[in-house]
Design a protein around this motif. Structure first.
Motif, mmCIF file in Angstrom:
data_model
loop_
_atom_site.group_PDB
_atom_site.id
_atom_site.type_symbol
_atom_site.label_atom_id
_atom_site.label_comp_id
_atom_site.label_asym_id
_atom_site.label_seq_id
_atom_site.Cartn_x
_atom_site.Cartn_y
_atom_site.Cartn_z
ATOM 1 N N ALA A 192 0.835 -1.205 0.000
ATOM 2 C CA ALA A 192 0.000 0.000 0.000
ATOM 3 C C ALA A 192 0.871 1.257 0.000
ATOM 4 O O ALA A 192 0.554 2.239 -0.684
ATOM 5 N N ILE A 193 1.970 1.231 0.742
ATOM 6 C CA ILE A 193 2.901 2.364 0.754
ATOM 7 C C ILE A 193 3.461 2.578 -0.646
ATOM 8 O O ILE A 193 3.540 3.718 -1.123
ATOM 9 N N ALA A 194 3.818 1.498 -1.316
ATOM 10 C CA ALA A 194 4.342 1.613 -2.689
ATOM 11 C C ALA A 194 3.295 2.203 -3.626
ATOM 12 O O ALA A 194 3.619 3.034 -4.490
ATOM 13 N N ILE A 195 2.047 1.828 -3.449
ATOM 14 C CA ILE A 195 0.952 2.372 -4.271
ATOM 15 C C ILE A 195 0.806 3.869 -4.021
ATOM 16 O O ILE A 195 0.672 4.663 -4.953
ATOM 17 N N LEU A 196 0.843 4.275 -2.747
ATOM 18 C CA LEU A 196 0.730 5.696 -2.413
ATOM 19 C C LEU A 196 1.928 6.491 -2.939
ATOM 20 O O LEU A 196 1.766 7.611 -3.427
ATOM 21 N N GLU A 197 3.113 5.906 -2.849
ATOM 22 C CA GLU A 197 4.305 6.595 -3.357
ATOM 23 C C GLU A 197 4.221 6.788 -4.875
ATOM 24 O O GLU A 197 4.612 7.839 -5.391
ATOM 25 N N GLU A 198 3.714 5.797 -5.578
ATOM 26 C CA GLU A 198 3.548 5.925 -7.030
ATOM 27 C C GLU A 198 2.544 7.029 -7.351
ATOM 28 O O GLU A 198 2.754 7.825 -8.267
ATOM 29 N N ALA A 199 1.468 7.097 -6.593
ATOM 30 C CA ALA A 199 0.460 8.152 -6.808
ATOM 31 C C ALA A 199 1.072 9.531 -6.540
ATOM 32 O O ALA A 199 0.819 10.479 -7.291
ATOM 33 N N GLU A 200 1.878 9.646 -5.480
ATOM 34 C CA GLU A 200 2.562 10.911 -5.191
ATOM 35 C C GLU A 200 3.421 11.331 -6.378
ATOM 36 O O GLU A 200 3.382 12.490 -6.801
ATOM 37 N N THR A 201 4.194 10.395 -6.884
ATOM 38 C CA THR A 201 5.079 10.672 -8.020
ATOM 39 C C THR A 201 4.270 11.125 -9.233
ATOM 40 O O THR A 201 4.628 12.105 -9.902
ATOM 41 N N GLN A 202 3.189 10.434 -9.520
ATOM 42 C CA GLN A 202 2.352 10.799 -10.664
ATOM 43 C C GLN A 202 1.763 12.189 -10.491
ATOM 44 O O GLN A 202 1.732 12.979 -11.446
ATOM 45 N N LEU A 203 1.313 12.505 -9.290
ATOM 46 C CA LEU A 203 0.749 13.832 -9.038
ATOM 47 C C LEU A 203 1.804 14.920 -9.198
ATOM 48 O O LEU A 203 1.538 15.966 -9.790
ATOM 49 N N LEU A 204 2.980 14.676 -8.668
ATOM 50 C CA LEU A 204 4.046 15.679 -8.766
ATOM 51 C C LEU A 204 4.486 15.876 -10.217
ATOM 52 O O LEU A 204 4.761 16.996 -10.637
ATOM 53 N N ARG A 205 4.530 14.801 -10.982
ATOM 54 C CA ARG A 205 4.868 14.932 -12.403
ATOM 55 C C ARG A 205 3.777 15.693 -13.152
ATOM 56 O O ARG A 205 4.067 16.501 -14.027
ATOM 57 N N SER A 206 2.533 15.420 -12.828
ATOM 58 C CA SER A 206 1.417 16.110 -13.485
ATOM 59 C C SER A 206 1.396 17.585 -13.137
ATOM 60 O O SER A 206 0.991 18.408 -13.943
ATOM 61 N N SER A 207 1.850 17.911 -11.938
ATOM 62 C CA SER A 207 1.808 19.308 -11.497
ATOM 63 C C SER A 207 2.766 20.189 -12.276
ATOM 64 O O SER A 207 2.575 21.396 -12.348
ATOM 65 N N THR A 208 3.783 19.608 -12.855
ATOM 66 C CA THR A 208 4.762 20.409 -13.583
ATOM 67 C C THR A 208 4.240 20.881 -14.938
ATOM 68 O O THR A 208 4.837 21.747 -15.569
ATOM 69 N N GLN A 209 3.121 20.336 -15.381
ATOM 70 C CA GLN A 209 2.571 20.702 -16.681
ATOM 71 C C GLN A 209 1.794 22.007 -16.650
ATOM 72 O O GLN A 209 1.492 22.572 -17.686
ATOM 73 N N SER A 210 1.458 22.482 -15.466
ATOM 74 C CA SER A 210 0.694 23.718 -15.355
ATOM 75 C C SER A 210 1.021 24.404 -14.032
ATOM 76 O O SER A 210 0.834 23.811 -12.967
ATOM 77 N N ALA A 211 1.466 25.628 -14.107
ATOM 78 C CA ALA A 211 1.794 26.382 -12.892
ATOM 79 C C ALA A 211 0.549 26.592 -12.034
ATOM 80 O O ALA A 211 0.623 26.586 -10.804
ATOM 81 N N ALA A 212 -0.591 26.766 -12.659
ATOM 82 C CA ALA A 212 -1.831 27.003 -11.921
ATOM 83 C C ALA A 212 -2.232 25.783 -11.098
ATOM 84 O O ALA A 212 -2.782 25.912 -10.011
ATOM 85 N N ARG A 213 -1.940 24.590 -11.599
ATOM 86 C CA ARG A 213 -2.315 23.367 -10.890
ATOM 87 C C ARG A 213 -1.246 22.901 -9.916
ATOM 88 O O ARG A 213 -1.530 22.090 -9.043
ATOM 89 N N ALA A 214 -0.048 23.377 -10.077
ATOM 90 C CA ALA A 214 1.085 22.848 -9.324
ATOM 91 C C ALA A 214 0.834 22.811 -7.823
ATOM 92 O O ALA A 214 1.059 21.792 -7.174
ATOM 93 N N SER A 215 0.361 23.897 -7.267
ATOM 94 C CA SER A 215 0.138 23.965 -5.825
ATOM 95 C C SER A 215 -0.902 22.948 -5.364
ATOM 96 O O SER A 215 -0.697 22.255 -4.367
ATOM 97 N N GLN A 216 -1.995 22.833 -6.088
ATOM 98 C CA GLN A 216 -3.046 21.883 -5.701
ATOM 99 C C GLN A 216 -2.558 20.440 -5.784
ATOM 100 O O GLN A 216 -2.790 19.645 -4.873
ATOM 101 N N TYR A 217 -1.884 20.107 -6.862
ATOM 102 C CA TYR A 217 -1.381 18.749 -7.028
ATOM 103 C C TYR A 217 -0.339 18.424 -5.965
ATOM 104 O O TYR A 217 -0.310 17.315 -5.429
ATOM 105 N N GLN A 218 0.510 19.379 -5.640
ATOM 106 C CA GLN A 218 1.518 19.165 -4.618
ATOM 107 C C GLN A 218 0.875 18.961 -3.247
ATOM 108 O O GLN A 218 1.334 18.132 -2.457
ATOM 109 N N GLN A 219 -0.195 19.691 -2.964
ATOM 110 C CA GLN A 219 -0.896 19.529 -1.690
ATOM 111 C C GLN A 219 -1.526 18.142 -1.590
ATOM 112 O O GLN A 219 -1.466 17.501 -0.538
#
Length: 132
Positions: A91-118
């Motif tokens: 489950a930790i590995a699943i959550l870590e993968e989701a964190e990574t995906q969110l952080l990568r997605s956040s770099t595509q838009s400055a407006a979304r970055a803060s929300q995705y990082q949170q």
């Protein structure tokens, strides 16, 4: 998630899955953010399937209530003590993968970055529940 799942015991992994599913449904009302919604849905489903595959047939399904008034949207499934360490590592590995995906997605838009990082930070903060 942390408030509700902290005292969930053998139900903690499914509690996190249920809370992520609820969060993804709540996020469905947001315009845009399709990547975040998809990541949350997929993460919730992966956790749910992990728990189902390792469920405790002897334990009843249970609804969890938190002190702040939250209630699980569905009955939760327990994981037996013998399988809990392995399930929690997965489950930790699943959550870590989701964190990574969110952080990568956040770099595509400055407006979304803060929300995705949170959201990524919130997911990461719940790993402590699986380590205890």
């Amino acid at each position: 998630m942390k408030t509700m799942c902290a005292a969930a015991g053998s139900y903690v992994a499914d509690c996190l899955a249920e809370r992520l599913a609820t969060l993804s449904q709540d996020a469905a009302r947001l315009d845009g953010h399709s990547e975040m919604k998809q990541i949350l849905r997929e993460t919730a489903e992966e956790l749910r399937l992990l728990v189902r595959k390792n469920s405790d047939p002897e334990a009843p399904r249970a609804r969890i209530n938190s002190a702040d008034g939250q209630r699980s949207a569905r009955p939760l499934v327990a994981v037996p003590a013998s399988r809990r360490p392995s399930v929690h590592r997965q489950a930790i590995a699943i959550l870590e993968e989701a964190e990574t995906q969110l952080l990568r997605s956040s770099t595509q838009s400055a407006a979304r970055a803060s929300q995705y990082q949170q959201v990524a930070e919130a997911l990461g903060s719940n790993k402590v529940l699986l380590r205890s």
